[in-house]
Design an enzyme around this catalytic site. Sequence first.
Site, mmCIF file in Angstrom:
data_model
loop_
_atom_site.group_PDB
_atom_site.id
_atom_site.type_symbol
_atom_site.label_atom_id
_atom_site.label_comp_id
_atom_site.label_asym_id
_atom_site.label_seq_id
_atom_site.Cartn_x
_atom_site.Cartn_y
_atom_site.Cartn_z
ATOM 1 N N LYS A 246 47.899 51.888 -1.580
ATOM 2 C CA LYS A 246 48.182 52.620 -2.818
ATOM 3 C C LYS A 246 46.941 52.764 -3.694
ATOM 4 C CE LYS A 246 53.109 51.893 -2.667
ATOM 5 N NZ LYS A 246 53.333 51.197 -1.385
HETATM 6 C C1 LIG Z 1 54.233 51.577 -0.391
HETATM 7 C C2 LIG Z 1 54.037 50.945 0.940
HETATM 8 C C3 LIG Z 1 54.579 51.518 2.123
HETATM 9 C C4 LIG Z 1 55.478 52.736 2.096
HETATM 10 O O1 LIG Z 1 54.771 53.902 1.765
HETATM 11 P P1 LIG Z 1 55.583 55.230 1.323
HETATM 12 O O2 LIG Z 1 54.539 56.189 0.899
HETATM 13 O O3 LIG Z 1 56.475 54.795 0.201
HETATM 14 O O4 LIG Z 1 56.347 55.681 2.516
HETATM 15 C C5 LIG Z 1 54.307 50.906 3.336
HETATM 16 N N1 LIG Z 1 53.563 49.787 3.397
HETATM 17 C C6 LIG Z 1 53.032 49.211 2.295
HETATM 18 C C7 LIG Z 1 52.245 47.966 2.431
HETATM 19 C C8 LIG Z 1 53.242 49.768 1.031
HETATM 20 O O5 LIG Z 1 52.712 49.198 -0.054
#
Ligand SMILES: *Cc1c(COP(=O)(O)O)cnc(C)c1O
Length: 463
Positions: free
Chosen positions: A112
């Site tokens: 993120k």
């Molecule tokens: C947020 C997250 C996901 C999921 O990603 P999306 O974009 O919501 O599908 C998967 N793995 C981790 C470690 C995350 O932080």
Amino acid sequence: MKYVSTRGSAPSLDFAGVTLAGLASDGGLYVPAQWPRFTHDEIAAMRGLPYSELAARVMQPFVGDCLTPERLRELTAKAYGRFAHAAVTPLTQLDERQWLLELFHGPTLAFKDVALQLLGLLFEEFLAREDGSLTIVGATSGDTGSAAIDAVAGLDRVEIFMLHPKGRVSDVQRRQMTTVRAPNVHNIAIDGSFDDAQAMVKRIFADRDVTDTHRIGAVNSINWARLMAQVVYYFAAALQLGGPDRKVAFSVPTGNFGDVFAGHVAAQMGLPIERLIVATNVNDILHRALSAGDYSAGEVTPTAAPSMDIQVSSNFERLLFDVGGRDGIALAEQMRGFESARAMQLTNAQREGASALFTSMRADEDDMARGMRWACEDCAEIVDPHTAIGLHAARVAELPHDVPVVTLATAHPAKFPDAVERATGTRPGLPARVGDLFAREEAYRELPGTYEAVRDHIVGHSA
Ligand SMILES: *Cc1c(COP(=O)(O)O)cnc(C)c1O
């Protein structure tokens, strides 16, 4: 570039508008009015570019006139300069066809950061132009909260209120939020679940008593700018593996469908992608939707991959819009049906459109543990539980033999040390860059799980 709502009746906006708006006023999500497309030669010419240069090239068509190419390059250089790896998102080879795309070299150890580090700078840029300010209200089950707080801590025009369910995020995740000391950061632990927190955030967005005096912004992946920033690493990985002259497949640990939707966008822009594998855990609404057309929400089952413990995937609406004929009025009606029944069937057009590029796979806790053990024992790599689900899907997917498969490594294993240790016997240590996380003092407010308590706190504590 103009952006339209997936529900067809909100006004169209430019890039700066969608960045600050979050959700569209008709309840839909913003998408570009049409996909920009690169030619084969234009993509080939991107080979070897440093990540921040590549990012500016891939994102420029989405930004349109809102930033000059020079300014966009300055912002990407600044955002990606904070990553601990010079390649920003390095690729690691596991075996002759399996690869890992390491997306966890940012400040908070999850993918993120790739989008949020840039989003913080975009907020500041666009708010300065109109001499405005933004109050961000979000709910987190872990990774979004810390990445968002890190990205906006200390900014002059942005305040952030982040709700987390008390006692239900990991110690590392909570401390990454609550040890950030900046006057514009407000952490709130509520009595209740993540869904309760999320429901309160939705009410804030719709509460005139708040929105008349505060401009409320979003940092979750309903924000288009986040998805846009994630498109870049699909290009980065494919270019290294022989693209655009060779097709590549991606396996994506999926929750809210943001990350894998960015892969769909890359494909629409002309990047040759063989398949996008949507990897889910036992919370498998997306697997049921993509394999059988059944989009019906159940109860969330907590797992060792909490960022995928989701029943309703907001960004799936963007795919349904795009592959279902881009008919916002029809989709608004379909989504209203889903919101009242918590279930719907995909149309034939939606199913066929999605199956052209997407495959899905569901992994249970054993599959996940096996994925971690395989990476550890056969490839000498420690992966986190989310990544392990992606790896499991990558290894069982049926694909042509000459196609490399890239699993998106979405979190650093040290964020989930207990699950990793259970599966592999190895306890991953925190990288030095997160420093003395367990020695720093925490600051957060505990509030009862009532909407009024949260609203009054936000109104009373924002400048
Ligand atoms: C947020 C997250 C996901 C999921 O990603 P999306 O974009 O919501 O599908 C998967 N793995 C981790 C470690 C995350 O932080």
